[in-house]
Design an enzyme around this catalytic site. Structure first.
Site, PDB file in Angstrom:
ATOM      1  N   LYS A 142       0.865  -1.192   0.000  1.00  0.00           N
ATOM      2  CA  LYS A 142       0.000   0.000   0.000  1.00  0.00           C
ATOM      3  C   LYS A 142       0.886   1.221   0.000  1.00  0.00           C
ATOM      4  O   LYS A 142       2.020   1.168   0.484  1.00  0.00           O
ATOM      5  CB  LYS A 142      -0.895  -0.010   1.251  1.00  0.00           C
ATOM      6  CG  LYS A 142      -2.063   0.940   1.211  1.00  0.00           C
ATOM      7  CD  LYS A 142      -3.116   0.534   0.195  1.00  0.00           C
ATOM      8  CE  LYS A 142      -4.383   0.099   0.811  1.00  0.00           C
ATOM      9  NZ  LYS A 142      -5.339  -0.537  -0.033  1.00  0.00           N
TER      10      LYS A 142
HETATM   11  N1  GLU Z   1      -7.126  -0.144  -3.170  1.00  0.00           N
HETATM   12  C1  GLU Z   1      -7.853  -1.332  -3.446  1.00  0.00           C
HETATM   13  C2  GLU Z   1      -7.839  -2.272  -2.258  1.00  0.00           C
HETATM   14  O1  GLU Z   1      -7.699  -1.845  -1.139  1.00  0.00           O
HETATM   15  C3  GLU Z   1      -7.422  -1.990  -4.733  1.00  0.00           C
HETATM   16  C4  GLU Z   1      -5.993  -2.424  -4.789  1.00  0.00           C
HETATM   17  C5  GLU Z   1      -5.544  -2.895  -6.165  1.00  0.00           C
HETATM   18  O2  GLU Z   1      -6.371  -2.993  -7.056  1.00  0.00           O
HETATM   19  O3  GLU Z   1      -4.361  -3.167  -6.308  1.00  0.00           O
HETATM   20  O4  GLU Z   1      -8.047  -3.444  -2.366  1.00  0.00           O
END
Ligand code: GLU
Length: 408
Positions: free
Chosen positions: A97
């Site tokens: 993240k």
């Molecule tokens: N931000 C989204 C999540 O928390 C998507 C992450 C992604 O598609 O890599 O799952």
């Protein structure tokens, strides 16, 4: 929160102490200072982060968040949850993240573009289509991804669509990616209604957060026949027992940029919204919304965690004592987003693109099998849906680490 959840699952799975640290600690993290020119001519430095939780199963995957509360610790927790989410759904990724501590609402498009490009530039040694692939999260969108893809591609000297997912379709984005998380939430709620014996027609839903995830969930549920009786955003919400007209609500948001003040209903605060009696409660905003303070007062049959980490461990303990509530835990509930991100990455690597029906059909198949596996483990071992989902995710990563062995 993420570490406490991990410890509970590790105890249940009897993971030896020697293996716990390897599973728990983020593999790598990078903090960057991001100086940009503000529109008024001043220079401001923002803090940016990226945490890659584990690299055992492939590249790392996860969103990039723009929010004033972003910290390294929050990003690390969200990276860990991405790992368990990807493992639960069988994607060949570790979790990651990223975040920038900023308030996108108070920034112009030019400032956001400069901030995004500077962050991408600083991240170049740390990312790549085979290393770490970003995507949208709270406060970022397709445009953010387009700027990131452009910055990375300009650096490389050729176009690299596989560096990010959630891009505009015209730049190698996948059909159905924007809708994927909300559609997945809708699909799983429908499965949960079936499981608890609740008829969709006339069932009521309350949704906290009306961004990409909350709004698509609302439309998806209404297509199943569910009545959306309350929704909210950061400024507050609106309640209407007869059901909200989503199209009129959207027009109101387009005009005023907020839900607050929508005339066809009564105003409701975010605190009140979460304890509104309903069949389906969908927290689709930020972490730590259902806490020790309100968990006993939540009045729903299905709690569908569209956000990451909306329920604290203390609230979880209270909800576990309330068998009338069926929980679809976050790492399962919102997995639709990263599943279609995986499809987008595969399409980009092969330069071979799929139809929207193909994408949605494959998405639902993966969600179906993750739902069925989680539900049957939860029933067989009499554990919560969260414990079952986390057990699958953590066990898969543990097994992969063990079979690969320790280097050198
Ligand atoms: N931000 C989204 C999540 O928390 C998507 C992450 C992604 O598609 O890599 O799952």
């Amino acid at each position: 929160m993420a570490c406490r959840q991990f410890d509970l699952v590790a105890d249940r799975l009897q993971i030896p102490d020697a293996e716990r640290g390897r599973l728990k600690y983020p593999k790598r993290s990078l903090t960057v200072a991001l100086p940009i020119h503000r529109d008024n001519g001043s220079i401001e430095v923002f803090a940016g982060y990226r945490v890659q939780h584990h690299l055992t199963l492939g590249p790392t995957k996860g969103g990039l968040r723009f929010h004033p509360d972003v910290t390294l610790g929050e990003v690390a927790a969200l990276a860990m949850w991405m790992s368990w989410k990807c493992a639960l759904t069988g994607l060949p990724y570790g979790g990651a993240k990223g975040g920038i501590t900023c308030t996108p609402r108070n920034m112009s498009a030019g400032e956001l573009q400069r901030l995004t490009r500077r962050y991408t530039q600083e991240m170049i040694p740390f990312i790549g289509p085979q290393v770490d692939v970003m995507a949208p999260d709270v406060g970022t969108n397709e445009q953010t991804m387009a700027w990131m893809m452009d910055t990375y591609s300009m650096h490389m000297g050729y176009t690299v669509p596989g560096i990010v997912t959630g891009k505009p379709v015209g730049l190698g984005g996948s059909l159905g990616r924007r809708e994927a998380t909300g559609r997945g939430v809708g699909y799983l709620i429908n499965r949960a209604m079936d499981t608890v014996g609740l008829a969709p027609n006339g069932a009521t839903a309350v949704i906290q957060g009306f961004g990409n995830v909350g709004s698509v969930t609302a439309y998806s549920l209404s297509r199943y026949g569910v009545k959306i009786i309350a929704v909210s955003d950061v400024n507050g919400g609106v309640f209407n027992n007869k059901g909200l007209d989503l199209h009129k609500l959207e027009q109101h948001i387009e005009r005023t940029r907020t839900i607050a003040g929508f005339p066809e209903g009564e105003p409701v605060t975010n605190e009140r919204l979460l304890i509104t009696p309903c069949d389906i409660l969908v927290p689709a905003a930020l972490e730590r919304q259902i806490t020790q303070a309100n968990a006993a007062r939540v009045q729903c049959r299905i709690l569908a965690e569209a956000a990451n980490g909306p329920t604290t461990p203390e609230a979880d303990a209270i909800i576990e004592q309330r068998p009338e509530i069926f929980v679809i835990p976050d790492i399962l509930c919102n997995a639709g987003g990263v599943i279609v991100s995986y499809f987008e990455w595969v399409q980009d690597l092969q330069s071979f693109f799929w139809s929207e029906t193909e994408v949605t059909d494959k998405l639902f198949r993966i969600l179906e099998s993750a739902f069925v596996q989680t539900l049957s483990l939860s029933r067989k071992q009499e554990i919560s849906m969260r414990m079952a989902a986390l057990s699958f995710g953590i066990k898969r990563v543990q097994e992969a680490k063990n079979v690969r062995g320790l280097f050198p």
